[in-house]
Design a protein around this motif. Structure first.
Motif, short mmCIF file in Angstrom:
data_model
loop_
_atom_site.label_atom_id
_atom_site.label_comp_id
_atom_site.label_asym_id
_atom_site.label_seq_id
_atom_site.Cartn_x
_atom_site.Cartn_y
_atom_site.Cartn_z
N GLY A 119 68.05 22.36 82.23
CA GLY A 119 67.93 23.06 83.50
C GLY A 119 67.79 24.56 83.34
N VAL A 120 67.17 24.98 82.25
CA VAL A 120 66.97 26.40 81.95
C VAL A 120 65.47 26.65 81.75
N MET A 121 64.93 27.65 82.44
CA MET A 121 63.51 27.95 82.27
C MET A 121 63.27 28.76 80.99
N LEU A 122 62.17 28.46 80.33
CA LEU A 122 61.68 29.31 79.25
C LEU A 122 60.80 30.40 79.86
N VAL A 123 60.97 31.62 79.38
CA VAL A 123 60.10 32.70 79.83
C VAL A 123 59.47 33.37 78.62
N LEU A 124 58.16 33.36 78.58
CA LEU A 124 57.41 33.90 77.45
C LEU A 124 57.21 35.40 77.65
N GLN A 125 57.68 36.18 76.68
CA GLN A 125 57.57 37.64 76.78
C GLN A 125 56.32 38.14 76.07
N ASN A 126 55.53 38.94 76.79
CA ASN A 126 54.44 39.67 76.14
C ASN A 126 55.09 40.79 75.32
N HIS A 127 54.73 40.87 74.04
CA HIS A 127 55.49 41.77 73.17
C HIS A 127 54.60 42.56 72.22
N ALA A 128 53.33 42.73 72.60
CA ALA A 128 52.40 43.50 71.77
C ALA A 128 52.36 42.98 70.34
N ASP A 129 52.41 41.64 70.20
CA ASP A 129 52.33 41.04 68.87
C ASP A 129 51.15 40.07 68.87
#
Length: 305
Positions: free
Chosen positions: A185-195
């Motif tokens: 019950g936890v969302m994954l959030v993808l971070q844009n990280h300049a990689d």
């Protein structure tokens, strides 16, 4: 006195008998009142306190107290601020922090891990999936609705791997993680990280390929370093489940102060409702830097409304 009480009782009985009977129809009784959009609330990404936390100058609980006293509604503590990372901390300590935050009036708006799904070795990638899986369980226990993850650095890739191939690794790994996310019950959030992910198109390409209700974006406004960051932030904003608001961003690769009014307008136009974690970077006393930036962001939120 008895006559006065009888007189009042007589009046109330007459009023109830003569008052018109108003019966709500089913549609009227079930219709919700028109709601205005909830205001965004400010959270503190605890990377702002990275140096004092990692050098033992402040404890995690001391940082929570500071954030609560300043006026934050929530905090976002990354997993590596808990003892023995990447090994999971003891439940007793997790619940101690959760209880402390609750007693201070703070929500846990999110947490995160360090991971890399661009590693060429498939066994290493499996280990990274396992890392995310374990910390999804931690997020659930500590009360964090989202777990921040990365695509990966792409640093260990040779020229023999093309982007499409590596992106498939990333998509497959994140797709597997979303199964665990749904279970916790936890969302994954993808971070844009300049990689590996540098542009709005990069992050949205992964989001659309994974195509899961349990995956969204952690919109890091300071990590679009190519072209116009405001246009890219606006492009990604409808997919954001959380943010990282930073003091500076990059316009055509040049670091400049963030136009917070413009950012808050984008937030509002995207109909975002939730927490806006702020993160300060660079040299200086984090208490001073966080306090100053908190006030600036708060004023921008209030000004835009």
């Amino acid at each position: 006195m008895e006559e006065l009480l009888l007189s009042r009782r007589s009046f109330l009985e007459t009023a109830l008998l003569t008052a018109p009977l108003v019966v709500a129809t089913e549609s009227q009784s079930m219709a919700p009142a028109l709601a205005k959009p909830l205001p965004v609330r400010l959270s503190c990404n605890l990377y702002s306190f990275n140096e004092p936390l990692t050098k033992g100058q402040m404890t995690l609980e001391e940082v929570l107290v500071f954030c609560a006293n300043l006026g934050f509604a929530a905090v976002d503590p990354t997993g590596y601020y808990f003892p023995n990372y990447p090994t999971l901390p003891d439940d007793a300590y997790v619940y101690q922090i959760k209880r402390r935050a609750f007693r201070l009036g703070l929500d846990i708006s999110g947490t995160g891990v360090r991971n890399d799904f661009t590693l060429p070795d498939s066994n290493r990638r499996k280990a990274e999936v396992e890392l995310v899986r374990k910390w999804l369980g931690f997020a659930s226990k500590v009360g964090a609705p989202v777990l921040r993850i990365f695509a990966g650095t792409g640093k260990k890739l040779s020229s023999s791997y093309n982007r499409e191939e590596v992106q498939k690794w990333v998509v497959d790994a994140i797709g597997e993680c979303t199964t665990y996310a749904a279970q916790q019950g936890v969302m994954l959030v993808l971070q844009n990280h300049a990689d590996f992910i540098r542009t709005a198109d990069d992050v949205l390409g992964v989001i659309r390929q994974v195509n899961s209700d349990w995956l969204a974006v952690n919109l890091d406004i300071g990590s679009f370093k190519i072209g116009d960051p405001y246009a890219q932030i606006a492009q990604v904003a409808p997919y954001a489940a959380t943010w990282q608001i930073k003091e500076n961003l990059f316009v055509d690769g040049q670091e400049v102060a963030t136009d917070l009014t413009k950012i808050m307008q984008i937030v509002g136009q995207s109909d975002y409702r939730g927490y806006l974690p702020i993160e300060t970077l660079g040299k200086g006393d984090p208490k001073t830097k966080v306090s100053a930036f908190y006030e600036k962001v708060k004023k921008a939120v209030e000004a835009v409304g």
